[in-house]
Design a protein around this motif. Structure first.
Motif, PDB file in Angstrom:
ATOM      1  N   GLY A 339       0.783  -1.220   0.000  1.00  0.00           N
ATOM      2  CA  GLY A 339       0.000   0.000   0.000  1.00  0.00           C
ATOM      3  C   GLY A 339       0.812   1.266   0.000  1.00  0.00           C
ATOM      4  O   GLY A 339       0.367   2.300  -0.515  1.00  0.00           O
ATOM      5  N   GLN A 340       2.005   1.256   0.594  1.00  0.00           N
ATOM      6  CA  GLN A 340       2.778   2.483   0.707  1.00  0.00           C
ATOM      7  C   GLN A 340       3.237   2.979  -0.671  1.00  0.00           C
ATOM      8  O   GLN A 340       3.610   2.192  -1.538  1.00  0.00           O
ATOM      9  N   GLY A 341       3.210   4.307  -0.862  1.00  0.00           N
ATOM     10  CA  GLY A 341       3.708   4.892  -2.095  1.00  0.00           C
ATOM     11  C   GLY A 341       5.224   4.908  -2.123  1.00  0.00           C
ATOM     12  O   GLY A 341       5.897   4.724  -1.107  1.00  0.00           O
ATOM     13  N   VAL A 342       5.787   5.152  -3.296  1.00  0.00           N
ATOM     14  CA  VAL A 342       7.235   5.042  -3.439  1.00  0.00           C
ATOM     15  C   VAL A 342       7.988   6.085  -2.615  1.00  0.00           C
ATOM     16  O   VAL A 342       9.057   5.798  -2.066  1.00  0.00           O
ATOM     17  N   THR A 343       7.461   7.309  -2.525  1.00  0.00           N
ATOM     18  CA  THR A 343       8.142   8.316  -1.720  1.00  0.00           C
ATOM     19  C   THR A 343       8.149   7.917  -0.252  1.00  0.00           C
ATOM     20  O   THR A 343       9.174   8.034   0.439  1.00  0.00           O
ATOM     21  N   GLN A 344       7.025   7.414   0.225  1.00  0.00           N
ATOM     22  CA  GLN A 344       6.958   6.966   1.611  1.00  0.00           C
ATOM     23  C   GLN A 344       7.860   5.751   1.825  1.00  0.00           C
ATOM     24  O   GLN A 344       8.527   5.635   2.865  1.00  0.00           O
ATOM     25  N   LEU A 345       7.911   4.856   0.851  1.00  0.00           N
ATOM     26  CA  LEU A 345       8.781   3.693   0.965  1.00  0.00           C
ATOM     27  C   LEU A 345      10.246   4.121   1.043  1.00  0.00           C
ATOM     28  O   LEU A 345      11.030   3.568   1.828  1.00  0.00           O
ATOM     29  N   GLU A 346      10.623   5.116   0.269  1.00  0.00           N
ATOM     30  CA  GLU A 346      11.987   5.633   0.343  1.00  0.00           C
ATOM     31  C   GLU A 346      12.273   6.221   1.724  1.00  0.00           C
ATOM     32  O   GLU A 346      13.349   6.017   2.285  1.00  0.00           O
ATOM     33  N   ARG A 347      11.302   6.909   2.291  1.00  0.00           N
ATOM     34  CA  ARG A 347      11.484   7.467   3.632  1.00  0.00           C
ATOM     35  C   ARG A 347      11.661   6.367   4.670  1.00  0.00           C
ATOM     36  O   ARG A 347      12.475   6.481   5.591  1.00  0.00           O
ATOM     37  N   ILE A 348      10.881   5.290   4.543  1.00  0.00           N
ATOM     38  CA  ILE A 348      11.020   4.174   5.476  1.00  0.00           C
ATOM     39  C   ILE A 348      12.431   3.613   5.414  1.00  0.00           C
ATOM     40  O   ILE A 348      13.073   3.345   6.442  1.00  0.00           O
ATOM     41  N   ILE A 349      12.928   3.440   4.192  1.00  0.00           N
ATOM     42  CA  ILE A 349      14.275   2.890   4.023  1.00  0.00           C
ATOM     43  C   ILE A 349      15.316   3.823   4.629  1.00  0.00           C
ATOM     44  O   ILE A 349      16.262   3.376   5.295  1.00  0.00           O
ATOM     45  N   GLN A 350      15.155   5.123   4.428  1.00  0.00           N
ATOM     46  CA  GLN A 350      16.116   6.083   4.973  1.00  0.00           C
ATOM     47  C   GLN A 350      16.115   6.070   6.499  1.00  0.00           C
ATOM     48  O   GLN A 350      17.157   6.242   7.135  1.00  0.00           O
ATOM     49  N   GLN A 351      14.945   5.883   7.106  1.00  0.00           N
ATOM     50  CA  GLN A 351      14.844   5.944   8.559  1.00  0.00           C
ATOM     51  C   GLN A 351      15.131   4.609   9.229  1.00  0.00           C
ATOM     52  O   GLN A 351      15.761   4.563  10.291  1.00  0.00           O
ATOM     53  N   LEU A 352      14.661   3.516   8.644  1.00  0.00           N
ATOM     54  CA  LEU A 352      14.744   2.216   9.304  1.00  0.00           C
ATOM     55  C   LEU A 352      15.747   1.285   8.654  1.00  0.00           C
ATOM     56  O   LEU A 352      16.180   0.313   9.265  1.00  0.00           O
ATOM     57  N   GLY A 353      16.153   1.570   7.429  1.00  0.00           N
ATOM     58  CA  GLY A 353      16.973   0.618   6.688  1.00  0.00           C
ATOM     59  C   GLY A 353      16.091  -0.408   6.003  1.00  0.00           C
ATOM     60  O   GLY A 353      14.863  -0.296   5.976  1.00  0.00           O
ATOM     61  N   ALA A 373       6.155  -3.346  -8.384  1.00  0.00           N
ATOM     62  CA  ALA A 373       6.670  -2.217  -9.158  1.00  0.00           C
ATOM     63  C   ALA A 373       7.352  -1.201  -8.251  1.00  0.00           C
ATOM     64  O   ALA A 373       8.418  -0.651  -8.588  1.00  0.00           O
ATOM     65  N   LYS A 374       6.755  -0.939  -7.081  1.00  0.00           N
ATOM     66  CA  LYS A 374       7.333   0.052  -6.164  1.00  0.00           C
ATOM     67  C   LYS A 374       8.672  -0.424  -5.608  1.00  0.00           C
ATOM     68  O   LYS A 374       9.629   0.358  -5.512  1.00  0.00           O
ATOM     69  N   VAL A 375       8.747  -1.707  -5.261  1.00  0.00           N
ATOM     70  CA  VAL A 375      10.013  -2.228  -4.740  1.00  0.00           C
ATOM     71  C   VAL A 375      11.103  -2.165  -5.807  1.00  0.00           C
ATOM     72  O   VAL A 375      12.249  -1.778  -5.529  1.00  0.00           O
ATOM     73  N   LEU A 376      10.761  -2.525  -7.021  1.00  0.00           N
ATOM     74  CA  LEU A 376      11.757  -2.489  -8.090  1.00  0.00           C
ATOM     75  C   LEU A 376      12.245  -1.062  -8.345  1.00  0.00           C
ATOM     76  O   LEU A 376      13.439  -0.835  -8.594  1.00  0.00           O
ATOM     77  N   LEU A 377      11.336  -0.100  -8.253  1.00  0.00           N
ATOM     78  CA  LEU A 377      11.733   1.295  -8.463  1.00  0.00           C
ATOM     79  C   LEU A 377      12.708   1.774  -7.387  1.00  0.00           C
ATOM     80  O   LEU A 377      13.746   2.365  -7.697  1.00  0.00           O
ATOM     81  N   VAL A 378      12.387   1.509  -6.114  1.00  0.00           N
ATOM     82  CA  VAL A 378      13.213   2.081  -5.042  1.00  0.00           C
ATOM     83  C   VAL A 378      14.500   1.291  -4.809  1.00  0.00           C
ATOM     84  O   VAL A 378      15.389   1.768  -4.101  1.00  0.00           O
ATOM     85  N   THR A 379      14.617   0.117  -5.418  1.00  0.00           N
ATOM     86  CA  THR A 379      15.848  -0.677  -5.248  1.00  0.00           C
ATOM     87  C   THR A 379      16.625  -0.806  -6.557  1.00  0.00           C
ATOM     88  O   THR A 379      17.469  -1.690  -6.692  1.00  0.00           O
ATOM     89  N   GLU A 380      16.354   0.070  -7.497  1.00  0.00           N
ATOM     90  CA  GLU A 380      16.970  -0.031  -8.826  1.00  0.00           C
ATOM     91  C   GLU A 380      18.484  -0.110  -8.740  1.00  0.00           C
ATOM     92  O   GLU A 380      19.125  -0.866  -9.482  1.00  0.00           O
ATOM     93  N   THR A 381      19.088   0.642  -7.838  1.00  0.00           N
ATOM     94  CA  THR A 381      20.558   0.647  -7.718  1.00  0.00           C
ATOM     95  C   THR A 381      21.019  -0.016  -6.428  1.00  0.00           C
ATOM     96  O   THR A 381      22.177   0.161  -6.031  1.00  0.00           O
ATOM     97  N   ARG A 382      20.138  -0.773  -5.779  1.00  0.00           N
ATOM     98  CA  ARG A 382      20.458  -1.395  -4.492  1.00  0.00           C
ATOM     99  C   ARG A 382      20.093  -2.875  -4.521  1.00  0.00           C
ATOM    100  O   ARG A 382      19.072  -3.282  -3.978  1.00  0.00           O
TER     101      ARG A 382
END
Length: 407
Positions: A339-353, A373-382
């Protein structure tokens, strides 16, 4: 004593389950304050304003089919989405369901293959499909008509049977998993506490056993403290191989820190079972249900049972900021990100890892590809983060839970 008809009895049961609507949906309890309501409303306003202005820019598509505009997917000869890139880890979907029916609704043939899956957010029903914005919480895509359809299907799951639910079958799920590269799915039944017709766990386990696809599923169970024999049921489910339990405070109408629920978590600890909650408020549920999912009501559970692995479904949904803080304070807390959007998912990763994030889809509410799709977008280089979220962390949760029993 006055006798009531079958239909009148069904209405009483629906009211008890929170699905009947009416005046009850407008009530406000001492557990749910004006500040709680305003926090949710403000979060939704802020998200709408920020949509498309995050690190990934605008990400609006027409229907699930529209995700083929991303480089990760294309459409097969039948117009169905499929993964179009190599090297993506075979994901473990930590949040999936099969067709649900309760009380008077007829049984669902879980082994039937149907021409299409009717999702509860059925973005591909019409052409062009609904507007799917990957930068906001996914429930934003519900139009008023789609929301009414979803509520009708939910009621029908209890009364006469849901047409949508008849398409939420094992072959349909496996076909979609194969198409987008999902290796296994955690199946999450929900026990609503009804006096009869409330045995989803048993029926799903039976369906999995008959399907020939048992290796594709990781079954969980659900019990309700209203059932006096819940402990007997849970132990029987554990003997059949379930790996955890699902708790949906809103649908089950029980606070996560209710003393009766604490007894259930203690039994999960003894049996080496994980616990996945529906976590937080989504914004589309009736207001009277929201008191059960306030993030402060989860603290007692995760703090009292540090050896139990607790998963917050939807990463706390609209209450994601509070969910992150809970996970930061308690290492036995994991966030499942449906459910989380990509911007929020990026914030979660920045705060929690990424070490405690779990891929999940909430199928059949949504297509599997909506979260993928959202996971693939935010982990494109990770690549390490991609593996952890899609698969590695799920393996760790289940191993840690099993180790509790062994220890």
């Amino acid at each position: 004593m006055q006798r009531i008809s079958r239909r009148q009895f069904a209405k009483l049961i629906l009211a008890g389950a929170g699905l009947a609507g009416g005046a009850q949906a407008c009530s406000r309890s001492a557990e749910y304050t004006e500040a709680d309501a305003e926090q949710l409303a403000q979060q939704m306003r802020d998200e709408a304003v920020a949509s498309g202005h995050g690190p990934y820019g605008p990400l609006r598509f027409r229907g699930y089919r529209g995700l083929a505009d991303l480089p990760y997917f294309d459409l097969d000869e039948h117009g169905h989405l499929r993964l179009a890139v190599d090297g993506v880890p075979r994901a473990i979907d930590f949040h999936a369901h099969l067709g649900m029916n309760f009380l008077f609704a007829p049984d669902i043939d879980l082994l039937q293959r149907t021409p299409r899956t009717q999702y509860f957010l059925d973005c591909d029903r019409d052409v062009p499909g609904c507007v799917l914005d990957l930068d906001v919480y996914i429930n934003t895509a519900f139009t008023p008509a789609m929301h009414r359809d979803m509520l009708r299907e939910a009621r029908n799951q209890i009364l006469i049977g849901s047409g949508a639910a008849t398409t939420h079958t094992i072959p349909n799920l496996v076909a979609e998993m194969d198409a987008v590269g999902v290796g296994q799915a955690v199946l999450l039944p929900i026990a609503l506490g009804f006096p009869f017709g409330d045995d989803l766990t048993e029926r799903w386990l039976d369906g999995i056993a008959r399907s020939g696809a048992g290796d594709r599923f990781i079954p969980f169970a659900s019990v309700h403290p209203r059932h006096g024999d819940w402990r007997k049921r849970l132990r029987a489910h554990a003997r059949r191989g379930v790996r955890g339990i699902k708790v949906h405070p809103e649908m089950q109408r029980v606070f996560p820190d209710d003393p009766r629920m604490m007894e259930i978590y203690a039994e999960c600890e003894r049996l080496g079972l994980a616990v996945i909650f529906h976590g937080g408020r989504s914004g589309i549920e009736p207001e009277f249900m929201r008191q059960y999912a306030l993030m402060r009501r989860y603290v007692g559970a995760v703090a009292s049972y540090p050896r139990v692995q607790f998963v917050l479904g939807h990463a706390g949904a609209r209450d994601v900021a509070d969910a992150i803080r809970l996970a930061e304070q308690h290492p036995n807390t994991w966030l499942e990100i449906t459910g989380q959007g990509v911007t929020q998912l990026e914030r979660i990763i920045q705060q929690l890892g990424t070490d405690r994030l779990l891929f999940g889809t909430d199928w059949p509410f949504y297509h599997l590809a909506a979260t993928l799709a959202k996971v693939l977008l935010v982990t494109e280089t990770r690549p390490e983060a991609r593996h952890a979220i899609l698969r590695g962390n799920a393996e760790r949760v289940l191993a840690l839970a099993a180790a509790t029993r062994a220890g």
